[in-house]
Design a protein around this motif. Structure first.
Motif, PDB file in Angstrom:
ATOM      1  N   ARG A   1     -23.328  26.118  -9.368  1.00 29.55           N
ATOM      2  CA  ARG A   1     -22.929  27.471  -9.724  1.00 29.55           C
ATOM      3  C   ARG A   1     -23.891  28.111 -10.700  1.00 29.55           C
TER       4      ARG A   1
ATOM      5  N   PRO B   1     -29.567  29.921  -9.157  1.00 29.68           N
ATOM      6  CA  PRO B   1     -29.674  30.930  -8.093  1.00 29.68           C
ATOM      7  C   PRO B   1     -29.883  30.245  -6.752  1.00 29.68           C
TER       8      PRO B   1
ATOM      9  N   MET C   1     -31.646  31.101  -4.379  1.00 28.95           N
ATOM     10  CA  MET C   1     -33.087  31.124  -4.117  1.00 28.95           C
ATOM     11  C   MET C   1     -33.750  29.827  -4.578  1.00 28.95           C
TER      12      MET C   1
ATOM     13  N   HIS D   1     -25.314  25.574  -2.411  1.00 32.36           N
ATOM     14  CA  HIS D   1     -24.867  26.701  -3.231  1.00 32.36           C
ATOM     15  C   HIS D   1     -23.402  27.030  -2.950  1.00 32.36           C
TER      16      HIS D   1
ATOM     17  N   TYR E   1     -19.309  26.573  -5.038  1.00 33.94           N
ATOM     18  CA  TYR E   1     -18.314  27.639  -5.238  1.00 33.94           C
ATOM     19  C   TYR E   1     -17.000  27.294  -4.539  1.00 33.94           C
TER      20      TYR E   1
ATOM     21  N   ASN F   1     -20.086  36.653   0.924  1.00 31.01           N
ATOM     22  CA  ASN F   1     -21.228  36.436   0.030  1.00 31.01           C
ATOM     23  C   ASN F   1     -22.320  35.649   0.737  1.00 31.01           C
TER      24      ASN F   1
ATOM     25  N   LYS G   1     -24.322  37.593   3.242  1.00 32.32           N
ATOM     26  CA  LYS G   1     -25.363  38.378   2.588  1.00 32.32           C
ATOM     27  C   LYS G   1     -26.444  37.478   2.018  1.00 32.32           C
TER      28      LYS G   1
ATOM     29  N   SER H   1     -29.874  36.325   3.767  1.00 30.19           N
ATOM     30  CA  SER H   1     -31.106  37.129   3.784  1.00 30.19           C
ATOM     31  C   SER H   1     -32.205  36.467   2.958  1.00 30.19           C
ATOM     32  N   ILE H   2     -31.802  35.563   2.046  1.00 27.96           N
ATOM     33  CA  ILE H   2     -32.808  34.907   1.213  1.00 27.96           C
ATOM     34  C   ILE H   2     -33.639  33.918   2.034  1.00 27.96           C
TER      35      ILE H   2
ATOM     36  N   ALA I   1     -29.692  47.599   6.624  1.00 26.08           N
ATOM     37  CA  ALA I   1     -28.524  47.721   5.752  1.00 26.08           C
ATOM     38  C   ALA I   1     -27.289  48.056   6.570  1.00 26.08           C
TER      39      ALA I   1
ATOM     40  N   TYR J   1     -26.016  44.943   8.455  1.00 23.30           N
ATOM     41  CA  TYR J   1     -25.301  44.029   7.557  1.00 23.30           C
ATOM     42  C   TYR J   1     -23.946  44.614   7.178  1.00 23.30           C
ATOM     43  N   TRP J   2     -23.962  45.912   6.911  1.00 22.42           N
ATOM     44  CA  TRP J   2     -22.738  46.583   6.465  1.00 22.42           C
ATOM     45  C   TRP J   2     -21.649  46.469   7.529  1.00 22.42           C
TER      46      TRP J   2
ATOM     47  N   SER K   1     -20.313  42.967   7.849  1.00 22.79           N
ATOM     48  CA  SER K   1     -19.404  42.638   6.737  1.00 22.79           C
ATOM     49  C   SER K   1     -18.047  43.279   6.949  1.00 22.79           C
ATOM     50  N   ILE K   2     -18.043  44.548   7.382  1.00 22.24           N
ATOM     51  CA  ILE K   2     -16.768  45.249   7.558  1.00 22.24           C
ATOM     52  C   ILE K   2     -15.939  44.559   8.629  1.00 22.24           C
TER      53      ILE K   2
END
Lengths: 232, 238
Positions: free
Chosen positions: B65, B68, B70, B113, B117, B170, B173, B176-177, B208, B211-212, B215-216
């Motif tokens: 936690r 990062p 990354m 990661h 969590y 999360n 999103k 993307s890293i 964007a 992705y948006w 997510s929705i």
């Protein structure tokens, strides 16, 4: 490549990487400051249901929460110069990259803080607002003197989490040309081929920073709680 | 670029990029499944307070936690080859590793990661199940394993679902890293496209939006799931 893992190199390069920590801290502090202001404005707009503006805010928050931080970062840092160019600015690339980073981070964290603040403002007892209004306070002073201080106290743990996540997002800003620890590690790694040692150094620095933030949050929480107990 | 935000061009970008949405989704779903298993293991170790492994679990959650994602991805990508070299003492295993696609390393880093969590989420969910439940099962002669998997876990899962959905968003999103270690998923493809056409604004706007909308969709799905799962809670509260 002599040894596989050089502990000496890890120790030796630690001060060099630590000297870049100021960029990380600066970006975190500045963007968190603006994000809290932005977040409060958005939260108050949505709570008071100001016509049209609250719809705009709802879409904004949904966009910020629905797209990756990296996409927002690239959109602003690479797209913004294009827009500025279109509107007749001569040389938009001359603006230092860190200003764009401040902008993106503030907008991004602002979207999240808006939700945190909305929750905690709604959690403040309704009677407080009514009492403040009844003794003749204006809406502005009722919010700044009565409601918001209480809301902030409730929001401290969540805001602390938000600071930690801001801190961790700063590991991504080197992508747009800001020289911070990650960028320095990349440069040093391409000379020495010892990426692992360098990234372990950075991991240690990030753990220390996160720990400090958590400590600060806990102390702040304790201070505000004590103030409360003496009043009541 | 003579035309600012040309709709035809935007549509072209959209058609090109939508092909990469399944890769991002696959990475996210695969990582989610693996990190659920990892988190479940860590949670059981911590829940039963297994002597040394439980402490290791605590440390893992703390580190997972605090770092990062990354850096976790970089550590997986650069660290595992070094680790293998150290174990085998030769360069051969590193050569073998070069055959593994970088998406596997990305999945590993993201799993570490997300797992940390999720372990915290599961711990909270387990705590919200009444202690009396375990006592009741043990008193009617169930073994600990039976009690945990048949009674406690299903109840805890209901509590954990909203937070797990949040974590999945999360993660979606966070994928993307992965482009940083040369995985060509949605964002990686967008980068290539943007620098090829020198059209950053248009490409990132489309990215964007993709992705948006994803997510929705998942947000809606999660709220439906949550409503269905909370059936017993609604019944008992009546």
């Amino acid at each position: 490549m002599g040894t596989i893992f050089s502990f000496e190199y890890m120790i030796k390069s630690f001060p060099t990487l630590l000297s870049m920590v100021d960029v990380t801290i600066l970006v975190t502090v500045v963007s968190e400051f603006f994000a809290i202001i932005l977040g409060c404005i958005i939260a108050l707009t949505r709570i008071n249901a100001i016509r049209l503006l609250d719809k705009v805010c709802a879409v904004y928050v949904s966009f910020i929460r629905g797209t990756p931080f990296l996409v927002q970062l690239y959109l602003i840092c690479f797209g913004m110069p294009q827009v500025l160019n279109y509107f007749g600015m001569e040389n938009p690339r001359s603006i230092p990259g860190i200003l764009y980073v401040f902008l993106v981070m503030s907008l991004h964290e602002g979207g999240y803080i808006a939700e945190i603040m909305r929750g905690s403002i709604l959690a403040v007892d309704k009677g407080q607002m009514e009492a403040a209004k009844s003794i003749g306070m204006t809406g502005y002073s009722a919010y700044t003197r009565v409601v918001l201080p209480q809301a902030f106290r409730m929001a401290i743990p969540a805001l602390g989490n938000n600071v930690v996540s801001t801190l961790k997002s700063t590991a991504l800003i080197f992508n747009v040309g800001v020289v911070d620890m990650m960028r320095r590690a990349e440069l040093m790694g391409s000379f020495s081929y010892r990426h692992l040692e360098l990234y372990i150094d950075i991991a240690v620095i990030y753990i220390c920073l996160c720990f400090l933030v958590q400590l600060g949050t806990m102390m702040l929480e304790r201070c505000t709680r004590m103030k409360n107990s003496t009043v009541s | 670029m003579d035309n600012f935000l040309d709709p035809v061009f935007l549509l072209e970008i959209f058609e090109h990029l939508i092909k990469y949405v399944p890769i991002t989704l696959g990475l996210a779903v695969g990582t989610m499944i693996m990190s659920c298993l990892l988190a479940l293991m860590v949670t059981i170790l911590r829940y039963k307070k297994v002597p040394i492994l439980g402490k290791i679990g605590d440390i893992y959650v703390l580190l997972g936690r605090a770092l990062p994602s990354m850096i976790l991805i970089y550590l997986a990508f650069f660290g595992i080859p070094v680790l293998l070299m150290a174990v085998s003492g030769t360069n051969k295993s590193a050569m073998l590793l070069s055959g593994i696609p970088p998406i596997a390393f990305a999945a590993l880093g993201l799993t570490l990661h997300t797992g940390a969590y999720l372990a915290e989420i599961f711990r909270g969910a387990l705590q919200s199940v009444n202690v009396g439940q375990t006592e009741a099962e043990l008193s009617i002669g169930m073994t600990w394993n039976q009690a945990f998997f048949r009674i406690i876990l299903p109840q805890a899962a209901v509590f954990a679902t909203p937070m797990m959905a949040n974590q999945f968003l999360n993660l979606l999103k966070g994928t993307s890293i992965a482009f940083m270690i040369s995985v060509i998923e949605l964002f990686g493809a967008a980068n290539v496209l943007a620098s090829n056409n020198n059209a950053y604004l248009e490409v990132y706007i489309v990215t964007a939006c993709l992705y948006w909308s994803t997510s929705i969709c998942f947000e809606k799905l999660a709220s439906v799931l949550e409503y269905n799962l909370s059936y017993f809670k609604r019944c008992t509260s009546k």
